[in-house]
Design an enzyme around this catalytic site. Structure first.
Site, PDB file in Angstrom:
ATOM      1  N   HIS A  59       0.633  -1.509   0.427  1.00 27.15           N
ATOM      2  CA  HIS A  59      -0.246   0.381   0.142  1.00 27.15           C
ATOM      3  C   HIS A  59       1.231   1.469   0.094  1.00 27.15           C
ATOM      4  CE1 HIS A  59      -2.368  -2.971   2.847  1.00 27.15           C
ATOM      5  NE2 HIS A  59      -3.276  -2.710   1.959  1.00 27.15           N
TER       6      HIS A  59
ATOM      7  N   ASP B  42      -3.338  -7.116  -7.700  1.00 25.20           N
ATOM      8  CA  ASP B  42      -4.375  -7.189  -7.766  1.00 25.20           C
ATOM      9  C   ASP B  42      -4.487  -6.922  -9.377  1.00 25.20           C
ATOM     10  OD1 ASP B  42      -6.202  -7.996  -4.983  1.00 25.20           O
ATOM     11  OD2 ASP B  42      -4.416  -6.325  -5.018  1.00 25.20           O
TER      12      ASP B  42
HETATM   13  P1  AMP Z   1      -6.123  -3.919  -0.064  1.00 25.44           P
HETATM   14  O1  AMP Z   1      -5.860  -3.210   0.874  1.00 25.44           O
HETATM   15  O2  AMP Z   1      -6.082  -5.791   0.000  1.00 25.44           O
HETATM   16  O3  AMP Z   1      -7.421  -3.750  -0.938  1.00 25.44           O
HETATM   17  O4  AMP Z   1      -5.422  -3.547  -0.959  1.00 25.44           O
HETATM   18  C1  AMP Z   1      -5.192  -1.887  -1.700  1.00 25.44           C
HETATM   19  C2  AMP Z   1      -4.769  -1.856  -2.563  1.00 25.44           C
HETATM   20  O5  AMP Z   1      -3.203  -1.954  -2.434  1.00 25.44           O
HETATM   21  C3  AMP Z   1      -4.769  -2.311  -3.930  1.00 25.44           C
HETATM   22  O6  AMP Z   1      -4.728  -1.465  -5.499  1.00 25.44           O
HETATM   23  C4  AMP Z   1      -3.923  -3.609  -4.035  1.00 25.44           C
HETATM   24  O7  AMP Z   1      -3.140  -4.374  -5.171  1.00 25.44           O
HETATM   25  C5  AMP Z   1      -2.311  -2.754  -3.654  1.00 25.44           C
HETATM   26  N1  AMP Z   1      -1.618  -3.711  -2.926  1.00 25.44           N
HETATM   27  C6  AMP Z   1      -1.981  -4.592  -2.238  1.00 25.44           C
HETATM   28  N2  AMP Z   1      -0.591  -5.335  -1.935  1.00 25.44           N
HETATM   29  C7  AMP Z   1       0.146  -4.898  -2.851  1.00 25.44           C
HETATM   30  C8  AMP Z   1       1.430  -5.257  -3.119  1.00 25.44           C
HETATM   31  N3  AMP Z   1       2.560  -6.290  -2.105  1.00 25.44           N
HETATM   32  N4  AMP Z   1       2.098  -4.950  -4.195  1.00 25.44           N
HETATM   33  C9  AMP Z   1       2.095  -3.919  -4.570  1.00 25.44           C
HETATM   34  N5  AMP Z   1       0.602  -3.120  -4.976  1.00 25.44           N
HETATM   35  C10 AMP Z   1       0.353  -3.740  -3.654  1.00 25.44           C
END
Ligand code: AMP
Length: 281
Positions: free
Chosen positions: A37, A150
């Site tokens: 994030h 994602d």
């Molecule tokens: P989430 O909180 O899991 O819904 O993720 C929020 C955003 O952070 C989404 O756009 C994810 O793709 C991105 N994100 C989560 N983990 C990663 C990671 N390891 N590398 C890059 N972006 C990430």
């Protein structure tokens, strides 16, 4: 940095920024923030005058037997994390602020939601498209930031913005990994020590695919079977899918060529993890 829990507060703050001619970036998240994030937030801070991070565990993107209740939450950590990276506002609404009891309008994507994660999570992308549309309407950002972690979500959001003429730019950011290769994820906290070790089979199979493709392999079947074989050697791993799809349409391909997306979902114990790589020119 401010924290707002209502739509009205966010609108007032953003309106004041707009009156000063400032640009606005949005980073939608479900919280329990980590460096994955963080990379999105830092990029947004670089590109925009003001940055909003939404922290919302969105109930409409969880299926009935998924981990909505168990999903990890830590607002104290998240607000310190955002402040340190230079965000200006966290939007942290209650579900009731986002969804009235008689809420009944959804944004649904047809073809792109049917493959990969959409197969085993049939209502997931409807929830994602709906909440992102709402967040875009509430914040009205110039740019919104999504991780390639994602990859299907990123492709779907790009298509939704194009199909529905939404007036913002979608910026994709690369996957951030732990030192040993595991893609960072809030769900990694579910893993026991043994499972954490077993989870390395995801990134190892992705790196194997990258190596095969680099060495000239173009058959999706060959790459998928080598990855499957590697994952099946791990007793704690249970494959949901190992797929090669077109990076824009999300439909399966036989021949690997840019921009093919190689994507996997694997359950390690009860925890479902995803990883992927995009084949570039
Ligand atoms: P989430 O909180 O899991 O819904 O993720 C929020 C955003 O952070 C989404 O756009 C994810 O793709 C991105 N994100 C989560 N983990 C990663 C990671 N390891 N590398 C890059 N972006 C990430």
């Amino acid at each position: 940095m401010k924290i707002a829990s209502t739509v009205k507060e966010v609108r007032e703050i953003v309106k004041a920024w707009r009156a000063q001619g400032l640009s606005v970036g949005l980073v939608p998240t479900m919280g329990f923030l980590h460096e994955g994030h963080g990379s999105l937030i830092s990029r947004a801070v670089q590109d925009n005058d003001r940055v909003v991070v939404s922290v919302f565990v969105n109930p409409t993107q969880f299926g009935p037997n998924e981990d909505l209740e168990a999903y990890p939450r830590d607002m104290n950590h998240d607000s310190a994390f955002c402040e340190k990276l230079g965000a200006d506002l966290i939007f942290h609404p209650e579900p009731s602020e986002m969804y009235d009891p008689d809420f009944t309008t959804y944004v649904n994507m047809e073809e792109l939601s049917k493959t990969l994660c959409g197969k085993s999570r049939p209502i997931h992308f409807r929830g994602v498209c709906t909440v992102c549309t709402k967040l875009f309407n509430i914040v009205k950002p110039d740019r919104a930031y999504f991780g390639q972690k994602d990859a299907q979500q990123l492709a779907i959001i790009r298509r939704m913005v194009r199909d529905l003429n939404m007036d913002l730019e979608i910026v994709g950011c690369p996957i951030v990994r732990e030192e040993d290769g595991l893609a960072k994820s809030s769900r990694n906290t579910y893993l026991s020590e043994k499972e954490r070790e077993a989870a390395l089979v995801l990134s190892r199979s992705i790196f194997l695919a990258e190596k095969m493709i680099e060495e000239g392999e173009t058959s999706a079947a060959n790459v998928k079977s080598a990855m499957t074989e590697l994952i099946e050697k791990e007793p704690l791993a249970q494959i949901d899918y190992v797929e090669a799809v077109d990076g824009v349409s999300m439909q399966p391909v036989d021949q690997i060529k840019a921009p093919t997306l190689i994507a996997i979902a694997v359950k390690i114990g009860k925890t479902r993890l995803i990883d992927n790589t995009i084949v570039e020119e």
